[in-house]
Design an enzyme around this catalytic site. Structure first.
Site: not given
Ligand code: URA
Ligand code: CA
Length: 447
Positions: A82, A187
């Site tokens: 990510h 996530k």
């Molecule tokens: N990306 C995300 O998914 N959440 C954040 O708070 C910042 C970047």
């Protein structure tokens, strides 16, 4: 306890209990706490912070607020990566096929563009026919069959994050380390990844402008991962200029294909190899990052990486073989050069402004309902430290319509700063952070 008491407690700088944090996450997910109270608590957290326990609890509660994906049907460790978001940052489209070609399994849930940053889903959708709304079954089946899939998150993954992110976006509460860390890691945990490699951007195009703040954010995420029993590694990488040369959806797909074909090199390739080699280590395909990089370079030379991208796009519905012929990607009708207004060195770039410039051209959204033009964007022809003469091309604009040229030329001439002295050269990676250690690139450690 009423919600206003929780707000008051955080306003005074006191830590919240696990039960209070659970009320916050559940209240956001179900809508039982109104947005104005969620906003007030988010702002109090921005000012007062959260300790490691609070941040971990918030992450876990957000993860549990919705569905959790079960990837146990896939052999071996599924590894995810990510990025905290950047400009010209197409590492996903380069490293996912390379890691899969080297035997890794990548089940990647990606996002849309946000603010000045691009999103992988929007880029993939610029490929004619390519779908990014795979069902959970299709997603898992594709990873089992070809080793990789990149799709959007299902409706009910981390609803607490969805609600809170939408509020943060419009209340000035995005740039806060515990909120970013819990948003990202909740996530990733809900999507079932067995190991996670993070690309934490630093610089004027990143959420966190300084190396210290970026390392702090990286540590927060790595620590949550350790508490959750998942290995998390983070690289802190530069975002003081667009990472690749191409900025815009179809243009970034084209650059990824050029790199996988061995026809292009540069910072985008180097960071992709850095991140990808940690993914290969994390899923046990290689024992050192050097070996990982070597294997990935071999996958470029043999064409295995490009074939894997082709396979993935086809599996996701692509109707045109863009890997063999990049002219099948959408192309903008109007190309206009941006000339340098003086002689000198490229001393700095306002990376955020470059991202917003392409957004205004149609490559991104100002409102979530805006439609993206997949063809538009720009191709940089200079990097920091280059010397230019008056009239040299700084970048090429790819426009829908010639009337867009004037404001975009002005914006880019302002964003790319030319001065008399060559700037100091900065390393691409400034730090590596794992649960065990933080290793700074020489010259970037705390003073
Ligand atoms: N990306 C995300 O998914 N959440 C954040 O708070 C910042 C970047
Ligand atoms: Ca992204």
């Amino acid at each position: 306890m009423s919600f206003v008491d929780i707000i008051l407690k955080k306003k005074e700088g006191l830590p919240l209990t696990d039960e209070e944090i659970r009320m916050f996450a559940m209240g956001a997910a179900t809508g039982s706490v109104p947005d104005y109270q969620l906003s007030a608590l988010l702002m109090a957290i921005c000012f007062q912070g959260m300790d490691a326990r609070e941040t971990t609890t918030l992450t876990m509660e957000m993860m549990k607020s919705g569905d959790q994906m079960d990837l146990s049907g896939i052999d071996g460790v599924c590894v995810d990566k990510h990025s905290t978001g950047g400009v010209g940052d197409t590492t996903t489209l380069v490293l996912v096929p390379l890691v899969a070609a080297c035997g890794g399994h990548v089940a990647k849930l990606s996002g849309r563009g946000l603010g000045h940053t691009g999103g992988t889903l929007d880029k993939l959708e610029s490929v004619p026919g390519c779908r990014v709304d795979l069902s959970e079954e299709q997603f898992i089946e594709q990873v089992r069959k070809i080793g990789c899939a990149v799709s959007g998150q299902t409706q009910n993954l981390c609803p607490a994050d969805k609600a809170l992110y939408a509020i943060r976006d419009v209340t000035g509460t995005v740039g806060c380390s515990p909120l970013i860390a819990s948003s990202i890691i909740s996530k990733k945990l809900a999507s079932g990844a067995g190991a996670i490699v993070l690309d934490v951007k630093t610089g004027n195009g990143a959420l966190m402008p300084t190396v210290e703040e970026s390392v702090q954010l990286a540590k927060a995420m790595v620590d949550i991962g350790r508490k959750a029993g998942k290995p998390v590694y983070a690289l802190v990488t530069g975002m003081d200029q667009p990472l690749g040369t191409h900025v815009g959806n179809a243009l970034e797909v084209k650059e990824a294909i050029e790199i996988l074909s061995g026809r292009a090199t540069g910072d985008l390739l180097e960071i992709s190899l850095d991140l990808g080699s940690f993914m290969l280590v994390a899923c046990g395909q290689v024992s050192t990052v050097e070996e990982g990089k070597k294997r990935m370079r071999e996958a470029i030379e043999s064409g295995a990486g490009l074939r894997k991208l082709e396979e993935m796009l086809k599996a996701q519905g692509a109707t045109a073989d863009v890997c063999r012929d990049v002219t099948l990607l959408p192309q903008a009708p109007v190309l206009v050069p941006v000339p340098a207004t003086r002689d000198g060195y490229i001393v700095s770039m306002d990376t955020k402004a470059i991202g917003y410039c392409t957004q205004h051209m149609g490559a991104g959204r100002a409102k979530s309902t805006d439609r993206i033009d997949p063809a538009v964007g720009l191709v940089m022809q200079v990097r920091l430290g280059d010397h230019v003469r008056t009239g040299d091309t700084l970048c090429m604009l790819h426009l829908r319509d010639a009337s867009q040229a004037e404001p975009a030329i002005r914006a880019m001439q302002e964003a790319v700063c030319i001065g008399d002295e060559a700037p100091e050269k900065r390393p691409l990676v400034s730090a590596f952070v794992s649960a065990e250690e933080t290793v700074y690139t020489k010259g970037y450690g705390p003073k």
